[in-house]
Design an enzyme around this catalytic site. Structure first.
Site, PDB file in Angstrom:
ATOM      1  N   GLU A  25       0.851  -1.187   0.000  1.00 53.54           N
ATOM      2  CA  GLU A  25       0.000   0.000   0.000  1.00 53.54           C
ATOM      3  C   GLU A  25       0.884   1.233   0.000  1.00 53.54           C
ATOM      4  OE1 GLU A  25      -4.080   1.609   2.123  1.00 53.54           O
ATOM      5  OE2 GLU A  25      -2.822   0.163   3.182  1.00 53.54           O
ATOM      6  N   GLY A  26       0.516   2.205  -0.828  1.00 57.13           N
ATOM      7  CA  GLY A  26       1.274   3.445  -0.915  1.00 57.13           C
ATOM      8  C   GLY A  26       0.361   4.640  -0.889  1.00 57.13           C
ATOM      9  N   MET A  28      -0.864   6.310  -3.270  1.00 56.10           N
ATOM     10  CA  MET A  28      -1.902   6.354  -4.298  1.00 56.10           C
ATOM     11  C   MET A  28      -2.897   5.216  -4.182  1.00 56.10           C
ATOM     12  SD  MET A  28       0.269   7.516  -7.633  1.00 56.10           S
ATOM     13  CE  MET A  28      -1.234   7.729  -8.582  1.00 56.10           C
ATOM     14  N   GLY A  29      -2.679   4.237  -3.334  1.00 54.18           N
ATOM     15  CA  GLY A  29      -3.619   3.135  -3.203  1.00 54.18           C
ATOM     16  C   GLY A  29      -2.926   1.845  -2.825  1.00 54.18           C
ATOM     17  N   VAL A  31      -2.060  -2.392  -3.711  1.00 51.90           N
ATOM     18  CA  VAL A  31      -1.784  -3.306  -4.818  1.00 51.90           C
ATOM     19  C   VAL A  31      -2.040  -4.739  -4.361  1.00 51.90           C
ATOM     20  CG1 VAL A  31      -0.065  -4.067  -6.498  1.00 51.90           C
ATOM     21  CG2 VAL A  31      -0.001  -1.720  -5.631  1.00 51.90           C
ATOM     22  N   LYS A  46      -3.987  -2.483  -9.012  1.00 54.45           N
ATOM     23  CA  LYS A  46      -3.777  -1.336  -8.126  1.00 54.45           C
ATOM     24  C   LYS A  46      -5.094  -0.579  -7.992  1.00 54.45           C
ATOM     25  CE  LYS A  46      -0.020   1.011  -7.699  1.00 54.45           C
ATOM     26  NZ  LYS A  46       1.176   1.876  -7.839  1.00 54.45           N
ATOM     27  N   ASP A 138       7.750  10.346 -12.680  1.00 57.43           N
ATOM     28  CA  ASP A 138       8.103   9.889 -11.333  1.00 57.43           C
ATOM     29  C   ASP A 138       9.093   8.724 -11.401  1.00 57.43           C
ATOM     30  OD1 ASP A 138       8.073  10.000  -8.582  1.00 57.43           O
ATOM     31  OD2 ASP A 138       6.269   8.784  -8.355  1.00 57.43           O
TER      32      ASP A 138
END
Length: 359
Positions: A25-26, A28-29, A31, A46, A138
């Protein structure tokens, strides 16, 4: 997206994907590893924040960018194979095993030869994306995977194409001040200032990756993200020999770093293909080409130009004050910094900060 990430494990998504395991989890959401029902093909799904489809405009942008990402078809790119909105925006990608570039660098020093090999793989994937007018925005070690491939030193696979652009768009639709676009350690000067970006932004980030692979250190570091953004804008490009004095670097390698990490986009390599050609010239011993990469002007001074702005006792440069519009936790109010920059004001900054000149 549900609060407990494990709650989706065992469920079926749109009657097409069986979610088998939560992976990570990061910002942005989350996985997950899943199986394509009927094909029994492993995929990665994701799930993104609901903000990526919170309005008709955001939904259209998500669908448009997902379709663009699905055009990627290159050995060095992890492509998108499906996407959807319900129950929350999601992207289905190839499931790739291996280690990230960050994990590789954490294991210890990477040889010059392998550093160049891995960088060429990154540039090859970016070349394909740039041909499709896709800018990653990125590029960083966590977004580069190295998979095991017979007869190679590992196959480079670039992750998360297009997600930074989606995040950039979402930040303009959401009132939250916590959304930050890009990763400060790998952001180009123009990206750090919130200006328009193009393929040369990826070239700058790839130059930073090469520098970090070669030396084991990031070129610009600080405990405060804002300081790092300023360093990208104003600090000279570090020397390989000074950053890693115990290592030997081939002649001409510093020229490649300097060209890729030039402060002005127009002074960088014109394309990732030109960047890769310079690396191949280094490997082949083509010193004539590498000498042409040397800057024709004197290196950038720490104040960004020939003019001095004031008689500051510490660095003889103009003091500025960073005044946060809201509490960000990055800097205490009324903090005074001595910036190595010219005197013209900066027009835009990320992180909801504005630049005010001391009165």
């Amino acid at each position: 997206m549900q609060t407990d990430p494990d709650s989706l494990v065992g469920s079926t998504l749109q009657d097409r994907y069986r979610i088998d395991a939560f992976l990570a989890e990061g910002a942005m959401g989350a996985v997950y590893r899943a199986q394509r029902i009927g094909l029994e093909r492993a995929v990665a799904i994701k799930f993104l924040s609901a903000s990526f489809a919170s309005s008709p405009k955001a939904k259209q942008r998500f669908e448009r960018e997902a379709k663009v990402m699905s055009q990627l078809d290159h050995p060095n790119c992890v492509s998108v194979i499906d996407f959807g909105i319900a129950p929350s925006p999601f992207i289905v990608m190839e499931f790739v095993t291996g280690e990230t570039l960050r994990e590789l660098m954490d294991e210890g020093p990477v040889s010059v030869r392998r550093s160049l090999y891995l960088t060429k793989g990154i540039l090859a994937g970016l070349a394909h994306a740039h041909e499709l007018s896709i800018v990653h925005r990125d590029i960083k070690p966590a977004n580069v995977m190295i998979t095991r491939a017979a007869g190679t030193e590992g196959l480079v696979r670039i992750l998360d194409f297009g997600l930074a652009k989606l995040r950039d768009g979402a930040s303009s639709d959401v009132s939250s001040a916590s959304i930050v676009v890009g990763t400060p350690n790998y952001m180009s000067p123009e990206q750090a200032m919130g200006s328009d970006v193009d393929s040369r932004t990826d070239i700058y980030a790839a130059g930073i990756l090469l520098f970090e692979l070669l030396t084991g250190s990031k070129p610009y570091t600080s405990d405060v993200a804002l300081h790092i953004l300023l360093q990208h804008r104003t600090d000279p490009i570090p020397r390989l020999s000074e950053t890693a004095p115990d290592r030997e670097f081939p002649q001409g390698l510093q020229n490649i770093i300097d060209k890729a990490m030039a402060k002005k986009p127009e002074e960088r390599f014109a394309s990732v293909i030109e960047f890769a050609d310079a690396i191949r010239a280094l490997e082949d011993g083509d010193t004539a080409l590498l000498e042409r990469l040397a800057p024709e002007v004197a290196p950038l001074r720490r104040n960004g130009g020939p003019r001095r702005c004031c008689s500051c006792s510490r660095c003889r440069l103009l003091p500025w004050r960073w005044a946060p519009r809201s509490a960000t936790g990055l800097l205490p109010p009324r903090t005074t910094l001595h910036l190595h920059t010219r005197s013209q004001p900066v027009r835009k900054l990320p992180l909801r900060l504005r630049l005010q000149r001391n009165s």
